[in-house]
Enzyme design. Structure first.
Site, short mmCIF file in Angstrom:
data_model
loop_
_atom_site.label_atom_id
_atom_site.label_comp_id
_atom_site.label_asym_id
_atom_site.label_seq_id
_atom_site.Cartn_x
_atom_site.Cartn_y
_atom_site.Cartn_z
N HIS A 1 -4.60 13.82 63.49
CA HIS A 1 -3.87 14.83 64.27
C HIS A 1 -4.57 15.00 65.62
O HIS A 1 -5.80 15.12 65.67
CB HIS A 1 -3.93 16.20 63.58
CG HIS A 1 -3.24 16.27 62.27
ND1 HIS A 1 -2.00 16.85 62.11
CD2 HIS A 1 -3.62 15.89 61.02
CE1 HIS A 1 -1.65 16.81 60.84
NE2 HIS A 1 -2.61 16.23 60.14
N HIS B 1 -3.81 9.28 58.98
CA HIS B 1 -3.35 9.73 60.31
C HIS B 1 -4.35 10.71 60.89
O HIS B 1 -4.98 11.47 60.16
CB HIS B 1 -1.95 10.36 60.23
CG HIS B 1 -1.84 11.46 59.22
ND1 HIS B 1 -1.73 11.23 57.87
CD2 HIS B 1 -1.83 12.81 59.37
CE1 HIS B 1 -1.65 12.38 57.23
NE2 HIS B 1 -1.71 13.37 58.12
P1 DGP Z 1 -1.32 16.23 56.70
O1 DGP Z 1 -0.98 17.53 56.04
O2 DGP Z 1 -2.69 16.24 57.37
O3 DGP Z 1 -1.13 15.07 55.75
O4 DGP Z 1 -0.28 16.07 57.89
C1 DGP Z 1 0.98 15.50 57.75
C2 DGP Z 1 1.74 15.88 59.00
O5 DGP Z 1 2.85 15.01 59.09
C3 DGP Z 1 2.28 17.30 59.01
O6 DGP Z 1 1.70 18.02 60.09
C4 DGP Z 1 3.78 17.16 59.20
C5 DGP Z 1 3.94 15.72 59.64
N1 DGP Z 1 5.14 15.08 59.13
C6 DGP Z 1 5.56 15.02 57.85
N2 DGP Z 1 6.70 14.31 57.76
C7 DGP Z 1 7.00 13.88 59.01
C8 DGP Z 1 8.04 13.10 59.55
O7 DGP Z 1 8.97 12.62 58.89
N3 DGP Z 1 8.01 12.89 60.90
C9 DGP Z 1 7.02 13.38 61.69
N4 DGP Z 1 7.07 13.11 62.99
N5 DGP Z 1 6.00 14.11 61.21
C10 DGP Z 1 5.99 14.36 59.87
#
Ligand code: DGP
Length: 135
Positions: free
Chosen positions: A102, A100
């Protein structure tokens, strides 16, 4: 699809999200722990745990979607700037192992640093901002 991948579940519609963009290959939705208002994520629909294991074509499509959503964020929220970030591996603080990118809107003097701690966002506020970006 790996059974325990939360982003695969979001792609499959099994877990709700505030979607801002979708095409055949990619999905973009609001980050549930926004570091700044408008923080969203772009994912390829096909599972790849990280950058190293992604396919060139998927990556290219994902980055095209990143540019599209970034333009929408810029138009909707007019941030001071935008940072794109991809955490690759646990040592880089990757916490969800589905590739992903950001998209992080920046505010003037927001003092944002890399590897911020996760803080729950306000869902009403996230929903309102997602509507602006989606439009
Ligand atoms: P990273 O630490 O770079 O792997 O970022 C993961 C991101 O994903 C973190 O900023 C929080 C987000 N995240 C985790 N679980 C969920 C979820 O269930 N829904 C959404 N919308 N975001 C999530």
């Amino acid at each position: 699809m790996p059974k325990d991948c939360i982003f695969c579940k979001i792609v499959a519609g099994q877990i709700p999200c505030f979607k801002v963009y979708e095409d055949e290959h990619t999905l973009a939705f609001m980050d549930i722990n926004p570091v700044n208002p408008g923080h969203c994520l772009v994912v390829p629909k096909i599972h790849a745990p990280n950058l190293f294991e992604s396919e060139d074509a998927e990556l290219a499509r994902t980055m095209a979607a990143v540019r599209k959503v970034s333009r929408a964020v810029q138009k909707a929220l007019n941030p001071y700037g935008l940072n794109l970030l991809q955490a690759n591996g646990p040592g880089a603080a990757q916490s969800v192992f589905h590739l992903h990118i950001h998209i992080i809107p920046r505010e003037r003097d927001d003092d944002l640093r890399m590897n911020w701690g996760l803080k729950a966002g306000n869902k009403d506020e996230i929903a309102k901002i997602s509507e602006k970006i989606r439009d």
